[in-house]
Design a protein around this motif. Structure first.
Motif, PDB file in Angstrom:
ATOM      1  N   UNK A 158       2.830   2.843   3.262  1.00  0.00           N
ATOM      2  CA  UNK A 158       4.250   2.465   2.978  1.00  0.00           C
ATOM      3  C   UNK A 158       4.904   4.016   3.517  1.00  0.00           C
ATOM      4  N   UNK A 159       4.467   5.005   2.952  1.00  0.00           N
ATOM      5  CA  UNK A 159       4.887   6.253   3.178  1.00  0.00           C
ATOM      6  C   UNK A 159       4.786   6.653   4.477  1.00  0.00           C
ATOM      7  N   UNK A 160       3.799   6.269   5.053  1.00  0.00           N
ATOM      8  CA  UNK A 160       3.641   6.651   6.691  1.00  0.00           C
ATOM      9  C   UNK A 160       4.299   5.839   7.410  1.00  0.00           C
ATOM     10  N   UNK A 161       4.808   4.602   7.063  1.00  0.00           N
ATOM     11  CA  UNK A 161       5.418   3.856   7.635  1.00  0.00           C
ATOM     12  C   UNK A 161       6.836   4.384   7.875  1.00  0.00           C
ATOM     13  N   UNK A 164       0.812  -0.932   0.004  1.00  0.00           N
ATOM     14  CA  UNK A 164      -0.062  -0.068   0.044  1.00  0.00           C
ATOM     15  C   UNK A 164       0.901   1.100  -0.020  1.00  0.00           C
ATOM     16  N   UNK A 165       0.863   2.018  -1.108  1.00  0.00           N
ATOM     17  CA  UNK A 165       2.069   3.246  -1.017  1.00  0.00           C
ATOM     18  C   UNK A 165       1.740   3.855  -0.233  1.00  0.00           C
TER      19      UNK A 165
END
Length: 372
Positions: A215-218, A211-212
């Protein structure tokens, strides 16, 4: 988790029991009602506390190995319970040391599954209709390792790969696990901790990796997971190692963003389960303010830890863990929860909590949409 009352005599029991010490009734845990049933009417039916009859049978693993106390719906596709059906490989039973160790592993695994079920997390393999990708469910290999048993040189590595969690049976040897804990400088190493950490890797793969936006939030919190894992591993265990700062819940979490997430996920499960236990006993503590005890010094878990906001979880865990550690020290035991929840760690716990909440909502929506 909370304790469970015997449906026959109402005596409180631990989650693992099969026979009530108060009335000698045979008990089985039914996940459908999150409670024990007892074998009644000359061992012909399973009744709940109100006398209702459940269309359930004992897990096939209990019939074959006397290893499980869960019940499964009589007409289910499999006669394995919701926890045992995820076993891909069980250990070689011919070795005398295996059955009691496997029993410990299954007890820890069932506790972990209870939490995952209460949280509403996805467990099975399914097709993601949006991407067309098959999402791998949880599976377990529990392996006997002769090299570890005979020479102390394990060839089976405990870990996670694509939904498959492998656990070396040597981890169920208390003395060997404690030796490993000391050798690796860990303040905490348990079977339940292993399960909670490894399923953290699974849910990263399942809920974050593809999930892009997720993934960015991670990456904003945990860092770039594309950093070479082997190099990070060698650096962590090399001369000097990595430095454990208050940004990380454990020393192992400093090694790589994947491990940071898995350790944080495990601690989220630790905290939820500890507070659920406190809530189950209507525990109230006061007088915990002052040096060493974080928070306002009051403990009263008057909320559902499985759905509570992170601030409530962290706010109650801080003074409760101080009290638990003090009780353990009074018995000459090490701290029960030897960790500190800094603001940075709480922010990571909040990410995990929100991730779980989104997954729970998605699972609930799919369950409503599916035809009966």
């Amino acid at each position: 988790m909370r304790s469970f009352a015997c449906p026959n005599c109402q005596r409180l029991n631990h989650f693992e029991v099969r026979v009530c010490p108060g009335c000698n009734a045979t008990l089985g845990y039914d996940p459908a009602i999150d409670a024990f049933r007892f074998l009644a009417d000359d061992a012909t039916v399973w009744r709940d506390a109100q006398g209702g009859v459940g269309e359930v049978v004992v897990c096939a693993n209990n019939n074959a190995y006397a290893i499980c106390n869960w019940l499964v719906a009589e007409h289910d596709d499999t006669q394995m319970c919701l926890a045992c059906r995820h076993n891909r490989t069980i250990p070689d039973q011919s070795q005398p040391s295996v059955p009691p160790r496997w029993a410990k592993i299954e007890e820890a695994k069932r506790r972990m599954f209870h939490t995952l079920l209460k949280l509403g997390l996805p467990l099975e393999t399914k097709l993601d209709e949006t991407s067309g990708r098959t999402v791998q469910g949880l599976a377990f290999d529990f392996l006997y390792d002769p090299a570890a048993e005979e020479a102390g040189t394990p060839q089976v590595m405990t870990g996670h790969d694509g939904g498959l969690v492998t656990l070396n049976l040597i981890e169920a040897d208390d003395a060997e696990r404690e030796r490993i804990r000391h050798a690796m400088g860990e303040p905490y190493r348990t079977l339940l901790g292993h399960f909670r950490h490894e399923v953290g890797h699974h849910y990263w793969s399942r809920l974050v990796e593809h999930d892009p936006e997720e993934l960015a939030a991670f990456r904003a919190l945990f860092g770039d997971e594309t950093v070479d894992y082997e190099s990070s591993l060698n650096s962590h265990y090399g001369d000097g190692g990595t430095v454990w700062t208050t940004d990380y819940v454990s020393a192992y979490a400093t090694m790589h963003p994947w491990e940071d997430f898995a350790e944080t996920f495990a601690h989220y499960l630790h905290i939820v389960d500890v507070l659920a236990t406190a809530e189950g006993f209507h525990l109230h503590l006061s007088g915990l303010s002052g040096e060493g005890a974080a928070g306002d010094g009051e403990v009263e878990v008057d909320f559902d830890p499985y759905t509570a906001p992170t601030a409530a979880l962290a706010g109650q865990m801080a003074p409760l863990s101080f009290a638990m550690n003090a009780i353990n020290r009074s018995m000459g035991q090490p701290d029960l929860y030897p960790f500190h929840l800094s603001d940075a760690i709480v922010a990571k716990l909040d990410y995990v909590n929100r991730l779980v909440a989104r997954a729970r909502a998605s699972e609930s929506a799919q369950a409503v949409a599916e035809p009966v």
